[in-house]
Design a protein around this motif. Structure first.
Motif, PDB file in Angstrom:
ATOM      1  N   MET A   1       0.855  -1.184   0.000  1.00 59.73           N
ATOM      2  CA  MET A   1       0.000   0.000   0.000  1.00 59.73           C
ATOM      3  C   MET A   1       0.899   1.244   0.000  1.00 59.73           C
ATOM      4  SD  MET A   1      -3.408  -0.999   0.280  1.00 59.73           S
ATOM      5  CE  MET A   1      -4.281   0.419   0.619  1.00 59.73           C
ATOM      6  N   SER A   2       0.801   2.054   1.048  1.00 62.61           N
ATOM      7  CA  SER A   2       1.543   3.313   1.083  1.00 62.61           C
ATOM      8  C   SER A   2       2.584   3.308   2.191  1.00 62.61           C
ATOM      9  CB  SER A   2       0.574   4.469   1.332  1.00 62.61           C
ATOM     10  OG  SER A   2      -0.353   4.550   0.291  1.00 62.61           O
ATOM     11  N   ARG A   3       3.576   4.166   2.030  1.00 63.97           N
ATOM     12  CA  ARG A   3       4.569   4.395   3.080  1.00 63.97           C
ATOM     13  C   ARG A   3       4.131   5.656   3.813  1.00 63.97           C
ATOM     14  NH1 ARG A   3      10.853   4.700   1.730  1.00 63.97           N
ATOM     15  NH2 ARG A   3      10.552   2.470   1.838  1.00 63.97           N
ATOM     16  N   ILE A   4       3.899   5.523   5.119  1.00 58.90           N
ATOM     17  CA  ILE A   4       3.370   6.629   5.913  1.00 58.90           C
ATOM     18  C   ILE A   4       4.342   6.936   7.049  1.00 58.90           C
ATOM     19  CG2 ILE A   4       1.467   7.416   7.377  1.00 58.90           C
ATOM     20  CD1 ILE A   4      -0.332   5.466   5.740  1.00 58.90           C
ATOM     21  N   LEU A   5       4.684   8.213   7.198  1.00 58.64           N
ATOM     22  CA  LEU A   5       5.537   8.670   8.286  1.00 58.64           C
ATOM     23  C   LEU A   5       4.660   9.252   9.387  1.00 58.64           C
ATOM     24  CD1 LEU A   5       8.210   9.491   9.662  1.00 58.64           C
ATOM     25  CD2 LEU A   5       8.232  11.523   8.165  1.00 58.64           C
ATOM     26  N   VAL A   6       4.772   8.696  10.599  1.00 63.01           N
ATOM     27  CA  VAL A   6       4.054   9.203  11.769  1.00 63.01           C
ATOM     28  C   VAL A   6       5.054   9.995  12.609  1.00 63.01           C
ATOM     29  CG1 VAL A   6       2.814   8.588  13.884  1.00 63.01           C
ATOM     30  CG2 VAL A   6       2.439   7.263  11.781  1.00 63.01           C
ATOM     31  N   VAL A   7       4.780  11.289  12.814  1.00 67.21           N
ATOM     32  CA  VAL A   7       5.646  12.150  13.615  1.00 67.21           C
ATOM     33  C   VAL A   7       4.870  12.551  14.859  1.00 67.21           C
ATOM     34  CG1 VAL A   7       7.062  14.239  13.670  1.00 67.21           C
ATOM     35  CG2 VAL A   7       6.688  13.042  11.489  1.00 67.21           C
ATOM     36  N   ASP A   8       5.260  11.992  16.007  1.00 71.06           N
ATOM     37  CA  ASP A   8       4.559  12.255  17.265  1.00 71.06           C
ATOM     38  C   ASP A   8       5.498  11.915  18.413  1.00 71.06           C
ATOM     39  OD1 ASP A   8       2.690  12.182  19.516  1.00 71.06           O
ATOM     40  OD2 ASP A   8       1.101  12.054  18.020  1.00 71.06           O
TER      41      ASP A   8
ATOM     42  N   HIS B   1      -3.768  -2.322   7.999  1.00 75.68           N
ATOM     43  CA  HIS B   1      -4.354  -2.063   6.684  1.00 75.68           C
ATOM     44  C   HIS B   1      -3.312  -2.127   5.564  1.00 75.68           C
ATOM     45  CE1 HIS B   1      -8.450  -1.193   7.959  1.00 75.68           C
ATOM     46  NE2 HIS B   1      -7.884  -0.738   9.055  1.00 75.68           N
ATOM     47  N   GLY B   2      -2.154  -2.710   5.863  1.00 74.53           N
ATOM     48  CA  GLY B   2      -1.162  -2.981   4.840  1.00 74.53           C
ATOM     49  C   GLY B   2      -0.175  -1.876   4.527  1.00 74.53           C
ATOM     50  N   HIS B   3      -0.180  -0.813   5.317  1.00 70.39           N
ATOM     51  CA  HIS B   3       0.742   0.294   5.059  1.00 70.39           C
ATOM     52  C   HIS B   3       2.096   0.037   5.715  1.00 70.39           C
ATOM     53  CE1 HIS B   3      -2.464   2.718   3.361  1.00 70.39           C
ATOM     54  NE2 HIS B   3      -3.206   2.440   4.415  1.00 70.39           N
ATOM     55  N   GLU B   4       3.145   0.551   5.098  1.00 71.58           N
ATOM     56  CA  GLU B   4       4.468   0.557   5.708  1.00 71.58           C
ATOM     57  C   GLU B   4       4.548   1.833   6.539  1.00 71.58           C
ATOM     58  OE1 GLU B   4       9.153   1.090   4.465  1.00 71.58           O
ATOM     59  OE2 GLU B   4       7.681   0.659   2.897  1.00 71.58           O
ATOM     60  N   VAL B   5       5.005   1.726   7.796  1.00 74.37           N
ATOM     61  CA  VAL B   5       5.006   2.880   8.686  1.00 74.37           C
ATOM     62  C   VAL B   5       6.426   3.215   9.140  1.00 74.37           C
ATOM     63  CG1 VAL B   5       4.115   3.844  10.847  1.00 74.37           C
ATOM     64  CG2 VAL B   5       2.676   2.310   9.489  1.00 74.37           C
ATOM     65  N   LEU B   6       6.799   4.464   8.919  1.00 79.43           N
ATOM     66  CA  LEU B   6       8.037   5.032   9.457  1.00 79.43           C
ATOM     67  C   LEU B   6       7.634   5.892  10.641  1.00 79.43           C
ATOM     68  CD1 LEU B   6       9.493   6.372   6.074  1.00 79.43           C
ATOM     69  CD2 LEU B   6      10.005   4.179   7.165  1.00 79.43           C
TER      70      LEU B   6
ATOM     71  N   PRO C   1       8.243   9.336   2.254  1.00 79.35           N
ATOM     72  CA  PRO C   1       6.946   8.682   2.446  1.00 79.35           C
ATOM     73  C   PRO C   1       5.898   9.232   1.478  1.00 79.35           C
ATOM     74  CG  PRO C   1       7.294  10.349   4.127  1.00 79.35           C
ATOM     75  CD  PRO C   1       8.579  10.249   3.342  1.00 79.35           C
ATOM     76  N   ASP C   2       4.796   8.490   1.341  1.00 79.47           N
ATOM     77  CA  ASP C   2       3.687   8.929   0.501  1.00 79.47           C
ATOM     78  C   ASP C   2       2.842   9.987   1.201  1.00 79.47           C
ATOM     79  OD1 ASP C   2       4.161   7.074  -1.702  1.00 79.47           O
ATOM     80  OD2 ASP C   2       3.625   5.532  -0.245  1.00 79.47           O
ATOM     81  N   VAL C   3       2.827   9.949   2.529  1.00 73.53           N
ATOM     82  CA  VAL C   3       2.067  10.911   3.332  1.00 73.53           C
ATOM     83  C   VAL C   3       2.693  10.972   4.724  1.00 73.53           C
ATOM     84  CG1 VAL C   3       0.345   9.237   4.140  1.00 73.53           C
ATOM     85  CG2 VAL C   3      -0.282  11.641   3.983  1.00 73.53           C
TER      86      VAL C   3
END
Length: 121
Positions: free
Chosen positions: A1-8, A24-29, A46-48
């Motif tokens: 799916m998508s590569r998503i960067l979580v900044v928190d 949901h199949g996303h790659e998470v950074l 990342p994609d988002v």
């Protein structure tokens, strides 16, 4: 799916979002500060990006503005995900370059729908 960067900076929030997105199949950074988020965005492309606002050092508004002004990251959509629920905060985030604004706690269907919107799905 998508590569998503979580900044928190909250380990709990990072865990919750990472678990939900991976289910949901996303790659998470992940990144735990605005500065780390900028570096991850540049290197990981990342994609988002899901960006918290209240963090020590570079806050989410400042990081979003820098991402929007950097040629290497300007095309990456940023969704601000925060506890700040004032209309002025939402307007300010959008003026900094964010594509969307979600108030915590995040509902799974709402987050997935908004991700679909910014990713053109």
């Amino acid at each position: 799916m998508s590569r998503i960067l979580v900044v928190d900076d909250s380990p709990t929030e990072v865990h919750v979002l990472k678990t939900l997105l991976e289910r949901h199949g996303h790659e998470v950074l992940t990144a735990t500060s605005g500065e780390e988020g900028l570096a991850q965005a540049r290197s990981g492309q990342p994609d988002v990006i899901l960006m918290d606002v209240v963090m020590p050092g570079l806050n989410g508004f400042q990081a979003t503005r820098q991402l929007a002004q950097d040629e290497a990251t300007a095309a990456i959509p940023v969704i601000v995900v925060t506890t700040k629920d004032q209309e002025t905060d939402r307007v300010w985030a959008l003026r900094q370059g964010a594509r969307d604004y979600i108030v915590k706690p995040v509902s799974e269907p709402d987050l997935l729908a908004r991700l679909g919107d910014v990713l053109g799905r």
